[in-house]
Design a protein around this motif. Structure first.
Motif, PDB file in Angstrom:
ATOM      1  N   ASP A 283       0.834  -1.208   0.000  1.00  0.00           N
ATOM      2  CA  ASP A 283       0.000   0.000   0.000  1.00  0.00           C
ATOM      3  C   ASP A 283       0.867   1.255   0.000  1.00  0.00           C
ATOM      4  O   ASP A 283       0.560   2.243  -0.683  1.00  0.00           O
ATOM      5  N   GLN A 284       1.933   1.237   0.780  1.00  0.00           N
ATOM      6  CA  GLN A 284       2.838   2.386   0.818  1.00  0.00           C
ATOM      7  C   GLN A 284       3.505   2.584  -0.540  1.00  0.00           C
ATOM      8  O   GLN A 284       3.649   3.721  -1.002  1.00  0.00           O
ATOM      9  N   MET A 285       3.891   1.488  -1.169  1.00  0.00           N
ATOM     10  CA  MET A 285       4.532   1.588  -2.477  1.00  0.00           C
ATOM     11  C   MET A 285       3.555   2.122  -3.519  1.00  0.00           C
ATOM     12  O   MET A 285       3.922   2.944  -4.374  1.00  0.00           O
ATOM     13  N   ARG A 286       2.319   1.677  -3.450  1.00  0.00           N
ATOM     14  CA  ARG A 286       1.346   2.140  -4.433  1.00  0.00           C
ATOM     15  C   ARG A 286       1.109   3.644  -4.310  1.00  0.00           C
ATOM     16  O   ARG A 286       0.914   4.337  -5.307  1.00  0.00           O
ATOM     17  N   GLU A 287       1.129   4.167  -3.088  1.00  0.00           N
ATOM     18  CA  GLU A 287       0.994   5.608  -2.906  1.00  0.00           C
ATOM     19  C   GLU A 287       2.134   6.353  -3.603  1.00  0.00           C
ATOM     20  O   GLU A 287       1.934   7.411  -4.194  1.00  0.00           O
TER      21      GLU A 287
END
Length: 293
Positions: A283-287
């Motif tokens: 999720d952090q990477m997708r942001e």
């Protein structure tokens, strides 16, 4: 080729005689390439040229490009092309009325290109300014690309770190004792034993057959293989560089699906925690990849 961010800001200014000009471009995230150019009235020809130049330089992002002009002689004088306006008013008057459509107003008609024109001295100013102003646009485009590239470099460092974390968590899941065949069989055998103890009417042979099928479904080998493949694919994309933001976003979604499936199939609290950690990093990477061109 390095990756670029979709966010950035650049400004350049100059002067020719009594005339001063300044370009400002602000770039933010966008699903595609959206170019919005504002120039003073009468200088629309520069807006068209700006859109072409920006369209050739960037692949994604919403670009707000603004040209401001000032002169010691005061703001440029404008004149109304009364013949064109009269013809437009006459044409509008012949249109049939439609419910929900308001009648044309002068402020709307005056906004139509060609109705408001530069006075002769303002036209002279455009002639004098066009070449240096367009050269300045080239400079501000280069500056914006540099700003986006600098932020893209920072983004690449962050995403690479998150990718390393995903690879490490995938390895932890692969070597976790709870995913061994013996561990899965033991858990299922305990569940079968509990069911048999609760009801003697259940068929032990059928229960063991169902348990064997569940053991196959509980194996996360396929999810681990896909996670590894996605890690490798994303590393290749980062090395390739260029406008890869859409591909990065797609891969980050695939990472999320595999992490969610791993959690659902884990059957063990500690293995589930690894899956949850995976989802958090994904999720952090997708942001972050949402900012990549």
């Amino acid at each position: 080729m390095a990756i670029e961010s979709m966010t950035g800001f650049a400004r350049t200014a100059g002067a020719v005689g009594i005339h001063a000009w300044a370009w400002e471009i602000r770039s933010v995230n966008g699903r595609g390439l959206d170019i919005r150019v504002r120039v003073p009235p009468g200088f629309e020809v520069l807006a068209e040229a700006a859109r072409k130049q920006l369209g050739a330089a960037f692949a994604r992002g919403t670009l707000h490009c603004n040209l401001s002009l000032s002169s010691d002689a005061g703001p440029p004088r404008l004149r109304i092309n009364e013949a064109a306006l009269a013809g437009l008013v006459e044409a509008v008057a012949r249109l049939p009325a439609h419910e929900g459509v308001r009648p044309a107003s002068y402020d709307g008609l005056l906004a139509i290109r060609g109705i408001v024109e530069l006075a002769d001295e303002a036209q002279d100013a455009l002639t004098v300014l066009e070449t240096p102003v367009m050269a300045g646009l080239g400079e501000v485009v280069v500056a914006l690309k540099q700003a986006r590239a600098a932020e893209g470099q920072a983004l690449e460092t962050i995403v690479t770190g998150q990718l390393d974390a995903i690879a490490a968590l995938t390895q932890q899941a692969e070597t976790h004792p709870a995913r061994s065949n013996d561990a899965i069989r033991a858990r299922l055998a305990a569940q079968v034993a509990a069911l048999l103890e609760a009801s003697q009417a259940l068929d032990p042979q059928r229960l063991h057959q169902e348990a064997a099928l569940l053991a196959v479904k509980a194996d996360i080998r396929e999810e681990l293989d896909r996670l590894k493949a996605h890690v490798a694919a994303l590393r290749v994309l980062l090395a390739q560089g260029g406008p890869i933001g859409r591909k990065l976003d797609f891969l980050s979604q695939e990472f999320g699906r595999e992490a969610s499936t791993l959690c659902a199939k884990a059957g063990d609290a500690s293995l589930s925690r690894i899956g949850l950690d995976l989802r958090t990093v994904v999720d952090q990477m997708r942001e972050q990849v949402q900012n990549v061109e």
